[in-house]
Design a protein around this motif. Structure first.
Motif, PDB file in Angstrom:
ATOM      1  N   PRO A  37      55.606  57.105 -23.798  1.00 28.12           N
ATOM      2  CA  PRO A  37      55.543  58.474 -23.277  1.00 28.12           C
ATOM      3  C   PRO A  37      56.829  59.258 -23.508  1.00 28.12           C
ATOM      4  CG  PRO A  37      55.879  56.919 -21.473  1.00 28.12           C
ATOM      5  CD  PRO A  37      55.637  56.101 -22.717  1.00 28.12           C
ATOM      6  N   CYS A  38      57.904  58.583 -23.882  1.00 28.92           N
ATOM      7  CA  CYS A  38      59.181  59.279 -24.094  1.00 28.92           C
ATOM      8  C   CYS A  38      59.343  59.779 -25.520  1.00 28.92           C
ATOM      9  CB  CYS A  38      60.345  58.357 -23.729  1.00 28.92           C
ATOM     10  SG  CYS A  38      60.355  57.825 -22.002  1.00 28.92           S
ATOM     11  N   CYS A  39      58.941  58.950 -26.499  1.00 26.24           N
ATOM     12  CA  CYS A  39      59.184  59.324 -27.900  1.00 26.24           C
ATOM     13  C   CYS A  39      57.932  59.321 -28.750  1.00 26.24           C
ATOM     14  CB  CYS A  39      60.221  58.388 -28.513  1.00 26.24           C
ATOM     15  SG  CYS A  39      59.604  56.705 -28.766  1.00 26.24           S
ATOM     16  N   GLY A  40      56.801  58.839 -28.206  1.00 23.43           N
ATOM     17  CA  GLY A  40      55.573  58.808 -28.975  1.00 23.43           C
ATOM     18  C   GLY A  40      55.451  57.634 -29.912  1.00 23.43           C
ATOM     19  N   GLY A  41      56.413  56.702 -29.878  1.00 22.28           N
ATOM     20  CA  GLY A  41      56.363  55.535 -30.748  1.00 22.28           C
ATOM     21  C   GLY A  41      55.379  54.492 -30.249  1.00 22.28           C
ATOM     22  N   PRO A  42      55.047  53.510 -31.103  1.00 24.99           N
ATOM     23  CA  PRO A  42      54.041  52.489 -30.751  1.00 24.99           C
ATOM     24  C   PRO A  42      54.627  51.310 -29.977  1.00 24.99           C
ATOM     25  CG  PRO A  42      54.734  52.177 -33.008  1.00 24.99           C
ATOM     26  CD  PRO A  42      55.517  53.368 -32.498  1.00 24.99           C
ATOM     27  N   HIS A  43      55.547  51.583 -29.073  1.00 22.83           N
ATOM     28  CA  HIS A  43      56.216  50.496 -28.351  1.00 22.83           C
ATOM     29  C   HIS A  43      56.176  50.745 -26.840  1.00 22.83           C
ATOM     30  CE1 HIS A  43      59.321  53.464 -29.699  1.00 22.83           C
ATOM     31  NE2 HIS A  43      59.500  53.514 -28.391  1.00 22.83           N
ATOM     32  N   GLY A  44      55.084  51.324 -26.373  1.00 24.71           N
ATOM     33  CA  GLY A  44      54.931  51.557 -24.941  1.00 24.71           C
ATOM     34  C   GLY A  44      54.591  50.276 -24.203  1.00 24.71           C
ATOM     35  N   ARG A  45      54.096  50.436 -22.984  1.00 20.83           N
ATOM     36  CA  ARG A  45      53.820  49.257 -22.163  1.00 20.83           C
ATOM     37  C   ARG A  45      52.661  48.437 -22.730  1.00 20.83           C
ATOM     38  NH1 ARG A  45      51.562  52.679 -17.005  1.00 20.83           N
ATOM     39  NH2 ARG A  45      49.907  53.756 -18.132  1.00 20.83           N
ATOM     40  N   PRO A  46      52.648  47.138 -22.487  1.00 15.73           N
ATOM     41  CA  PRO A  46      51.529  46.301 -22.935  1.00 15.73           C
ATOM     42  C   PRO A  46      50.234  46.732 -22.259  1.00 15.73           C
ATOM     43  CG  PRO A  46      53.416  44.966 -22.282  1.00 15.73           C
ATOM     44  CD  PRO A  46      53.701  46.355 -21.827  1.00 15.73           C
ATOM     45  N   ALA A  47      49.125  46.609 -22.986  1.00 12.54           N
ATOM     46  CA  ALA A  47      47.835  47.032 -22.466  1.00 12.54           C
ATOM     47  C   ALA A  47      46.734  46.175 -23.080  1.00 12.54           C
ATOM     48  CB  ALA A  47      47.587  48.504 -22.771  1.00 12.54           C
ATOM     49  N   VAL A  48      45.557  46.241 -22.487  1.00 13.82           N
ATOM     50  CA  VAL A  48      44.376  45.597 -23.044  1.00 13.82           C
ATOM     51  C   VAL A  48      43.733  46.541 -24.040  1.00 13.82           C
ATOM     52  CG1 VAL A  48      42.090  44.669 -22.513  1.00 13.82           C
ATOM     53  CG2 VAL A  48      44.002  44.231 -20.968  1.00 13.82           C
ATOM     54  N   ASP A  49      43.353  46.022 -25.184  1.00 10.51           N
ATOM     55  CA  ASP A  49      42.697  46.843 -26.192  1.00 10.51           C
ATOM     56  C   ASP A  49      41.444  47.496 -25.613  1.00 10.51           C
ATOM     57  OD1 ASP A  49      42.264  47.968 -28.679  1.00 10.51           O
ATOM     58  OD2 ASP A  49      41.043  46.277 -29.366  1.00 10.51           O
ATOM     59  N   GLY A  50      41.338  48.790 -25.750  1.00 14.64           N
ATOM     60  CA  GLY A  50      40.197  49.509 -25.224  1.00 14.64           C
ATOM     61  C   GLY A  50      40.428  50.134 -23.866  1.00 14.64           C
ATOM     62  N   GLY A  51      41.460  49.697 -23.160  1.00 14.95           N
ATOM     63  CA  GLY A  51      41.832  50.316 -21.888  1.00 14.95           C
ATOM     64  C   GLY A  51      40.868  50.093 -20.747  1.00 14.95           C
ATOM     65  N   ALA A  52      40.041  49.032 -20.815  1.00 21.20           N
ATOM     66  CA  ALA A  52      39.088  48.789 -19.729  1.00 21.20           C
ATOM     67  C   ALA A  52      39.766  48.337 -18.449  1.00 21.20           C
ATOM     68  CB  ALA A  52      38.064  47.735 -20.168  1.00 21.20           C
ATOM     69  N   LEU A  53      40.996  47.872 -18.566  1.00 18.77           N
ATOM     70  CA  LEU A  53      41.709  47.313 -17.423  1.00 18.77           C
ATOM     71  C   LEU A  53      43.196  47.566 -17.629  1.00 18.77           C
ATOM     72  CD1 LEU A  53      41.573  45.426 -14.881  1.00 18.77           C
ATOM     73  CD2 LEU A  53      41.804  43.504 -16.461  1.00 18.77           C
ATOM     74  N   HIS A  54      43.880  47.937 -16.556  1.00 18.88           N
ATOM     75  CA  HIS A  54      45.331  48.102 -16.596  1.00 18.88           C
ATOM     76  C   HIS A  54      45.986  46.898 -15.924  1.00 18.88           C
ATOM     77  CE1 HIS A  54      45.328  52.390 -17.859  1.00 18.88           C
ATOM     78  NE2 HIS A  54      44.149  52.387 -17.256  1.00 18.88           N
ATOM     79  N   PHE A  55      47.154  46.506 -16.412  1.00 20.83           N
ATOM     80  CA  PHE A  55      47.856  45.388 -15.801  1.00 20.83           C
ATOM     81  C   PHE A  55      49.356  45.610 -15.870  1.00 20.83           C
ATOM     82  CE2 PHE A  55      47.790  44.139 -20.258  1.00 20.83           C
ATOM     83  CZ  PHE A  55      49.058  43.597 -20.457  1.00 20.83           C
ATOM     84  N   SER A  56      50.072  44.845 -15.064  1.00 14.99           N
ATOM     85  CA  SER A  56      51.527  44.849 -15.091  1.00 14.99           C
ATOM     86  C   SER A  56      52.004  43.438 -14.773  1.00 14.99           C
ATOM     87  CB  SER A  56      52.088  45.841 -14.071  1.00 14.99           C
ATOM     88  OG  SER A  56      53.511  45.873 -14.111  1.00 14.99           O
ATOM     89  N   LEU A  57      53.008  42.981 -15.488  1.00 15.12           N
ATOM     90  CA  LEU A  57      53.551  41.630 -15.322  1.00 15.12           C
ATOM     91  C   LEU A  57      55.049  41.717 -15.113  1.00 15.12           C
ATOM     92  CD1 LEU A  57      53.707  38.484 -15.650  1.00 15.12           C
ATOM     93  CD2 LEU A  57      53.743  38.882 -18.127  1.00 15.12           C
ATOM     94  N   SER A  58      55.562  40.960 -14.144  1.00 19.95           N
ATOM     95  CA  SER A  58      56.996  40.890 -13.898  1.00 19.95           C
ATOM     96  C   SER A  58      57.355  39.456 -13.553  1.00 19.95           C
ATOM     97  CB  SER A  58      57.384  41.818 -12.745  1.00 19.95           C
ATOM     98  OG  SER A  58      58.757  41.663 -12.407  1.00 19.95           O
ATOM     99  N   HIS A  59      58.486  38.982 -14.057  1.00 17.34           N
ATOM    100  CA  HIS A  59      58.948  37.655 -13.639  1.00 17.34           C
ATOM    101  C   HIS A  59      60.454  37.671 -13.448  1.00 17.34           C
ATOM    102  CE1 HIS A  59      60.100  36.799 -17.872  1.00 17.34           C
ATOM    103  NE2 HIS A  59      58.928  37.316 -18.182  1.00 17.34           N
ATOM    104  N   SER A  60      60.880  36.906 -12.471  1.00 15.56           N
ATOM    105  CA  SER A  60      62.301  36.790 -12.140  1.00 15.56           C
ATOM    106  C   SER A  60      62.527  35.398 -11.577  1.00 15.56           C
ATOM    107  CB  SER A  60      62.699  37.847 -11.105  1.00 15.56           C
ATOM    108  OG  SER A  60      64.076  37.737 -10.765  1.00 15.56           O
ATOM    109  N   GLY A  61      63.548  34.716 -12.070  1.00 18.51           N
ATOM    110  CA  GLY A  61      63.761  33.349 -11.611  1.00 18.51           C
ATOM    111  C   GLY A  61      62.535  32.516 -11.910  1.00 18.51           C
ATOM    112  N   ASP A  62      62.008  31.828 -10.889  1.00 24.07           N
ATOM    113  CA  ASP A  62      60.845  30.962 -11.057  1.00 24.07           C
ATOM    114  C   ASP A  62      59.571  31.589 -10.509  1.00 24.07           C
ATOM    115  OD1 ASP A  62      62.441  29.009 -12.227  1.00 24.07           O
ATOM    116  OD2 ASP A  62      62.819  27.973 -10.337  1.00 24.07           O
ATOM    117  N   VAL A  63      59.544  32.909 -10.375  1.00 29.08           N
ATOM    118  CA  VAL A  63      58.402  33.605  -9.787  1.00 29.08           C
ATOM    119  C   VAL A  63      57.911  34.679 -10.744  1.00 29.08           C
ATOM    120  CG1 VAL A  63      57.607  35.014  -7.848  1.00 29.08           C
ATOM    121  CG2 VAL A  63      59.282  33.208  -7.456  1.00 29.08           C
ATOM    122  N   ALA A  64      56.588  34.802 -10.868  1.00 30.96           N
ATOM    123  CA  ALA A  64      55.981  35.903 -11.620  1.00 30.96           C
ATOM    124  C   ALA A  64      54.960  36.603 -10.739  1.00 30.96           C
ATOM    125  CB  ALA A  64      55.309  35.400 -12.889  1.00 30.96           C
ATOM    126  N   TYR A  65      54.878  37.926 -10.858  1.00 33.94           N
ATOM    127  CA  TYR A  65      53.866  38.726 -10.177  1.00 33.94           C
ATOM    128  C   TYR A  65      53.043  39.446 -11.243  1.00 33.94           C
ATOM    129  CZ  TYR A  65      55.414  38.308  -5.300  1.00 33.94           C
ATOM    130  OH  TYR A  65      55.696  37.843  -4.043  1.00 33.94           O
TER     131      TYR A  65
END
Length: 238
Positions: free
Chosen positions: A98-126
């Motif tokens: 959304p900042c520059c229009g390049g093809p390096h935005g957030r990861p997504a599912v092909d087709g956009g049927a579902l949105h997701f977000s992943l984060s990990h720190s130390g030994d924990v992932a959400y």
């Protein structure tokens, strides 16, 4: 606002249906687990796509590689559950930045049927899943030196709030600020490209109001802070 975090263990999860509207399903996992959602991380490479395999291969430390594999196996298992697909058949893409229009935005599912977000720190992932853009973040409570390095780059009101706290409380408050801000920036897709000053998310026990979005602090293990960001309409996470 109350929130719930599901825990992804070694057994195959029962995902169920996603919440209707602007709600999210949130999962947590221990990234040291050698079996995630019924799949062994040691033999998980065929499940991943070429980009994921490349990133895993560039991690030199065994512990870092294990954390990466566990979180991405968990991501694919849960995406497959929600989409009715084999985990290996889930196609991941990158959105337009959304900042520059390049093809390096957030990861997504092909087709956009579902949105997701992943984060990990130390030994924990959400991991968070929704029908609308969503951001989730988990952070280990930072060390005092890290707080000092970052504090001046925050919103001026956040910097003032943290400066006014006793040093013993500052690290925990910084964890809240960082997880809330990262969750928002992942939800909008901008990431850190525009810096850390905006938006103001607050350092107190309750997140600040952010126009167009609702921030929710999530339950987290001792020594961690976690937050969820969703569009304002019907924001309650499941």
């Amino acid at each position: 606002m109350s929130s719930h975090v599901n825990h992804l263990g070694s057994d195959a999860p029962r995902t169920g249906a996603l919440p209707v509207g602007a709600g999210a399903a949130v999962w947590a996992l221990d990234t040291t687990s050698e079996v995630v959602g019924g799949h062994a991380t040691a033999s998980a490479l065929p499940m991943l796509d070429a980009d994921e395999r490349d990133r895993a291969g560039r991690l030199l430390q065994a512990a870092d590689r294990q954390r990466y594999l566990a979180s991405h196996v968990g991501l694919r298992v849960l995406l497959g559950g929600y989409l009715g697909l084999d985990p290996a058949q889930v196609t991941l893409v990158r959105e337009t930045c959304p900042c520059c229009g390049g093809p390096h935005g957030r990861p997504a599912v092909d087709g956009g049927a579902l949105h997701f977000s992943l984060s990990h720190s130390g030994d924990v992932a959400y991991l968070a899943f929704a029908r609308v853009p969503v951001g989730v973040d988990v952070e280990a409570v930072p060390r005092a030196a890290a707080v000092a390095d970052v504090m001046g780059a925050l919103h001026p009101a956040e910097t003032a709030e943290l400066t006014a706290l006793p040093e013993a409380d500052r690290r925990v408050a910084m964890g809240r600020v960082w997880s809330r801000k990262e969750a928002y920036l992942k939800g909008t897709g901008t990431g850190l490209a525009l810096g850390l000053a905006d938006p103001y998310v607050g350092s107190g026990p309750t997140p600040a109001t952010v126009p167009g979005w609702t921030l929710t602090d999530l339950p987290a293990p001792p020594g961690y802070a976690a937050a969820l960001a969703l569009p304002t309409a019907d924001p309650a996470p499941r």
